[in-house]
Motif scaffolding. Structure first.
Motif, PDB file in Angstrom:
ATOM      1  N   THR A   9      -9.659  -8.364  -8.929  1.00 26.91           N
ATOM      2  CA  THR A   9      -9.298  -8.286  -7.512  1.00 26.91           C
ATOM      3  C   THR A   9      -9.239  -6.829  -7.061  1.00 26.91           C
ATOM      4  N   LEU A  34      -8.294 -13.272  -2.702  1.00 27.83           N
ATOM      5  CA  LEU A  34      -8.457 -13.667  -4.096  1.00 27.83           C
ATOM      6  C   LEU A  34      -7.100 -14.074  -4.657  1.00 27.83           C
ATOM      7  N   ASP A  52       1.630 -12.764  -0.695  1.00 25.96           N
ATOM      8  CA  ASP A  52       0.425 -12.007  -1.040  1.00 25.96           C
ATOM      9  C   ASP A  52      -0.131 -11.278   0.184  1.00 25.96           C
ATOM     10  N   ARG A 100       0.851  -1.202   0.000  1.00 30.22           N
ATOM     11  CA  ARG A 100       0.000   0.000   0.000  1.00 30.22           C
ATOM     12  C   ARG A 100       0.887   1.252   0.000  1.00 30.22           C
TER      13      ARG A 100
HETATM   14  C1  NCD Z   1      -4.951  -8.305  -3.020  1.00 33.19           C
HETATM   15  C2  NCD Z   1      -5.101  -6.859  -2.500  1.00 33.19           C
HETATM   16  O1  NCD Z   1      -5.807  -6.660  -1.516  1.00 33.19           O
HETATM   17  O2  NCD Z   1      -4.468  -5.956  -3.068  1.00 33.19           O
HETATM   18  N1  NCD Z   1      -6.014  -9.093  -2.470  1.00 33.19           N
HETATM   19  C3  NCD Z   1      -6.030 -10.438  -2.345  1.00 33.19           C
HETATM   20  O3  NCD Z   1      -7.052 -10.979  -1.949  1.00 33.19           O
HETATM   21  N2  NCD Z   1      -4.981 -11.171  -2.615  1.00 33.19           N
HETATM   22  C4  NCD Z   1      -4.945  -8.317  -4.506  1.00 33.19           C
HETATM   23  C5  NCD Z   1      -4.530  -9.646  -5.116  1.00 33.19           C
HETATM   24  O4  NCD Z   1      -3.369 -10.052  -5.054  1.00 33.19           O
HETATM   25  O5  NCD Z   1      -5.391 -10.327  -5.682  1.00 33.19           O
END
Ligand code: NCD
Ligand code: ZN
Length: 344
Positions: A105, A218, A246, A17
């Motif tokens: 996503t 996701l 992730d 972020r």
């Molecule tokens: C990720 C996000 O929040 O930026 N979310 C997730 O569920 N993994 C985006 C992504 O990698 O799909």
């Protein structure tokens, strides 16, 4: 085994972020990883070399005192991305570009609506030696959410892989047996990242006994046969599979909501949880390859100096963390026990 030392690992997929949040996310990752592939799905997304440079500087400024942590930057592809954007991004040290199908996503609305129109861009990336990172899910309304990864392989990924035999492609955060089989059958230019949540959990952990929004990410958790396939393949030590947490923070009230955000914030416990999984699989000897070697080798980067030691010792992952903006976040596996700990 009750103690294991591995060469310093890297995280090949995460979300830091921006703004204040970097004060939380960058130290959390830098505590044990030397490098991380930083996803570009900001608002607005990181779509050109200037934005890459500015974002990198903001991340570097959030590093803890004395940290040598290195963010590896990624360009966000849209249907407006030009060959010149690729050339400029590469010159600015951007290592990869990320393909999000539009709407797949979090913060992907601006992403790719017409995949075929991007083939000339993939060609330029192949020429420049830039990696293509793929969120592999179709987004058609009529395709069941649990089938979206397989459908993406059949409809799109197989075509991209066939058309660009020397383009390095990372199939990100794979979740299915189908994805494991696809990556195993593909050439050496195709690899995959695997998250802690997809190794630890299946869709029962999302839905049985009540909806568990902190396990919602996701691509969504799949049925247990898919979880099993992911666990089996990491236990073999195959070099095509490597660590990508992730880690994707969302504030607590955005997760515990009538329309909750997708993403698990795992940075404070991911390495420990992966170690727990490899221990459960009786494959601790394969942890170092997955966490510290395969990713660097695939990206063509040197392996890290230094090491991290983990000890087998129960600890409880905090139920809540206060963010720099005063809001709370619930970390992945919050309140639960992890059986491995980083030795301080
Ligand atoms: C990720 C996000 O929040 O930026 N979310 C997730 O569920 N993994 C985006 C992504 O990698 O799909
Ligand atoms: Zn992600």
């Amino acid at each position: 085994m009750t103690e294991i030392t591995i060469q310093t690992p890297d995280d090949w997929h995460l979300h830091f972020r921006d703004g204040d949040m970097l004060q939380e996310t960058v130290p959390a990752t830098a505590r044990c990883f030397n490098r991380a592939i930083v996803m570009p799905n900001l608002v607005p997304p990181v779509t050109n070399a200037t934005m890459v440079n500015e974002y990198r500087d903001r991340i570097l400024a959030a590093r803890p005192e004395g940290s040598a942590f290195e963010p590896l930057m990624v360009l966000y592809l849209t249907n407006d991305t030009s060959k010149q954007d690729i050339i400029d991004a590469k010159a600015a040290g951007t290592i990869a570009a990320k393909l999000y199908p539009a709407g797949a996503t979090t913060n992907s609305d601006a992403a790719v609506k017409a995949l075929d129109a991007l083939f000339p861009i993939f060609e330029e990336m192949e020429k420049q030696g830039m990696l293509l990172l793929i969120h592999g899910e179709v987004t058609d309304n009529h395709i069941d959410i649990f089938d979206r990864e397989k459908e993406f392989i059949d409809r799109n990924l197989s075509r991209i892989v066939a058309a660009f035999p020397t383009l390095k492609i990372v199939f990100e955060h794979i979740t299915t047996k189908d994805a494991v089989e696809f990556v195993l059958a593909a050439g050496d230019n195709v690899a995959a990242t695997i998250t802690p949540q997809h190794l630890l959990l299946n869709r029962n952990d999302l839905l049985v006994g009540g909806v568990r929004p902190h396990n919602y990410c996701l691509p969504v958790l799949k049925r247990n046969i898919h979880q099993q396939a992911l666990r089996e393949v990491v236990a073999t030590g195959n070099k095509k599979f490597f660590l990508g947490t992730d880690s994707a923070p969302h504030e607590k009230d955005k997760k515990e909501s009538a329309c909750g955000c997708a993403g698990c914030y795992s940075a404070w416990s991911a390495l420990e949880l992966y170690t727990q999984v490899f221990d459960e699989l009786d494959a601790l000897d394969k942890l170092e390859g997955f966490a510290s070697h395969h990713g660097a080798d695939f990206y063509g980067l040197p392996r890290n100096e230094g090491s991290v030691t983990l000890v087998k010792e129960d600890w409880t992952i905090p139920e809540s963390i206060e963010l720099p903006n005063g809001h709370d976040i619930v970390p992945f596996f919050g309140g639960q026990t992890c059986s491995w700990k980083i030795k301080s």
